[in-house]
Design an enzyme around this catalytic site. Structure first.
Site, PDB file in Angstrom:
ATOM      1  NE  ARG A   1      74.146 -24.584  58.384  1.00 47.78           N
ATOM      2  CZ  ARG A   1      72.369 -24.225  59.016  1.00 47.78           C
ATOM      3  NH1 ARG A   1      72.963 -22.550  59.426  1.00 47.78           N
ATOM      4  NH2 ARG A   1      71.516 -24.629  59.469  1.00 47.78           N
TER       5      ARG A   1
ATOM      6  NE  ARG B   1      64.849 -28.838  57.802  1.00 44.18           N
ATOM      7  CZ  ARG B   1      65.155 -27.986  58.120  1.00 44.18           C
ATOM      8  NH1 ARG B   1      66.652 -27.307  57.624  1.00 44.18           N
ATOM      9  NH2 ARG B   1      64.616 -26.743  59.201  1.00 44.18           N
TER      10      ARG B   1
ATOM     11  NE  ARG C   1      71.027 -20.311  52.059  1.00 44.35           N
ATOM     12  CZ  ARG C   1      69.807 -20.535  51.797  1.00 44.35           C
ATOM     13  NH1 ARG C   1      69.531 -19.763  51.363  1.00 44.35           N
ATOM     14  NH2 ARG C   1      69.201 -20.999  52.196  1.00 44.35           N
TER      15      ARG C   1
ATOM     16  CE  LYS D   1      59.264 -22.677  61.165  1.00 47.86           C
ATOM     17  NZ  LYS D   1      59.267 -22.789  59.586  1.00 47.86           N
TER      18      LYS D   1
ATOM     19  NE  ARG E   1      59.727 -30.165  65.522  1.00 50.44           N
ATOM     20  CZ  ARG E   1      60.411 -29.532  64.951  1.00 50.44           C
ATOM     21  NH1 ARG E   1      60.187 -29.649  63.502  1.00 50.44           N
ATOM     22  NH2 ARG E   1      61.756 -28.601  64.878  1.00 50.44           N
TER      23      ARG E   1
END
Length: 289
Positions: free
Chosen positions: A139, A150, A127, A13, A88
């Site tokens: 991270r 999530r 990744r 997005k 949301r």
């Protein structure tokens, strides 16, 4: 152009929003950035949000809506916006609809980037493995475990918006598993199809349409002038016959119409008949003498 982008974390997005911003010169509205800006500017709504954010609690929907309302009134919003991270939930979407209705702002579309969650998890795992192999730091929020949480939150809270906007005929779905370039082209294609942006072909044809309009405008006076000339010529046609007659005889003679000619012949015949009658009467009188 006024859009909302929907899709799970990792759907792309943010990338597509930036491309739309650059291409169409619209504003990307991030609720997080708007909250921080409102707090920094010490607006009434920002001051309300400041203490809540400092405590680590979630900012209530009515405060977020108030910040969005203030932002929509800014001059740079005239070309449109993309909402990022809001709404949301369905209650947030309902509140946003009410706000846009009050401001007489029409939402053009809600674009859903549909992706395969398993593929997203595989991408993150790949990744992370590559970063670790290069000795780079990973991270904390960019791991398969965090992404799984999530995604679960997205399914529970945000996914119902797909049904909400579909019922209102605002939802447009794009395959988010395509390459970035393909996704961008597909988004622009469907935006052109619904009239949110002017198609490229139409934009390139604009000079041609202007030239054609100018040509028609120039042609109208010419056409009127030509018609006037024809009418004038038609009126002067009898004069032409009169002049031609004068040229043959040396005197001006009017050209009689066929109807007028027939009337003159009858008058002459009647006159001759009257003369003959008078002549007979005179002859009879003389004979009696």
């Amino acid at each position: 152009m006024r859009l909302i982008l929907l899709g799970p974390p990792g759907a792309g997005k943010g990338t597509q929003a930036q491309r739309l911003v650059q291409k169409h010169r619209i504003v990307q509205l991030s609720t997080g950035e708007m909250l921080r800006a409102a707090v920094a500017a010490q607006t009434p709504v920002g001051l309300q949000a400041k203490d809540i954010m400092a405590s680590g609690a979630l900012v209530p929907d009515e405060i977020v809506i108030g910040i969005i309302s203030d932002r929509l009134d800014q001059p740079d919003m005239k070309n449109g916006f993309i909402l990022d991270g809001f709404p949301r939930t369905v209650p947030q979407a309902e509140a946003l609809d009410e706000l846009l209705k009050k401001k007489h702002i029409k939402l053009d579309a809600v674009i859903e980037l549909r992706v395969n969650e398993s593929a997203l998890l595989n991408r993150v795992e790949t990744r992370v493995a590559e970063m670790r192999a290069r000795g780079e730091e990973v991270r904390i929020d960019d791991t398969p475990e965090v992404l799984s949480k999530r995604l679960a939150n997205y399914r529970a809270q945000t996914e119902p918006l797909i049904h909400y906007y579909s019922e209102r005929r605002k939802l447009l779905t794009v395959d988010g598993m395509m390459t970035i370039e393909h996704v961008t082209r597909e988004i622009n294609r469907i935006l052109a199809a619904i009239g949110a942006v002017e198609p490229k072909a139409a934009r390139s044809a604009t000079p041609a349409r202007k030239a054609a309009a100018a040509s028609r405008k120039t042609a109208r006076p010419a056409g009127k002038k030509a018609a006037k000339t024809v009418r004038k010529a038609a009126k002067s046609a009898p004069k032409g016959r009169k002049i031609a007659s004068k040229g043959r005889s040396g005197t001006s003679k009017k050209v009689a119409s066929p109807a007028k000619g027939r009337g003159t012949a009858k008058a002459k015949k009647a006159a001759k008949k009257t003369v003959r009658k008078v002549a007979k009467k005179v002859t009879k009188k003389r004979a009696k003498r």
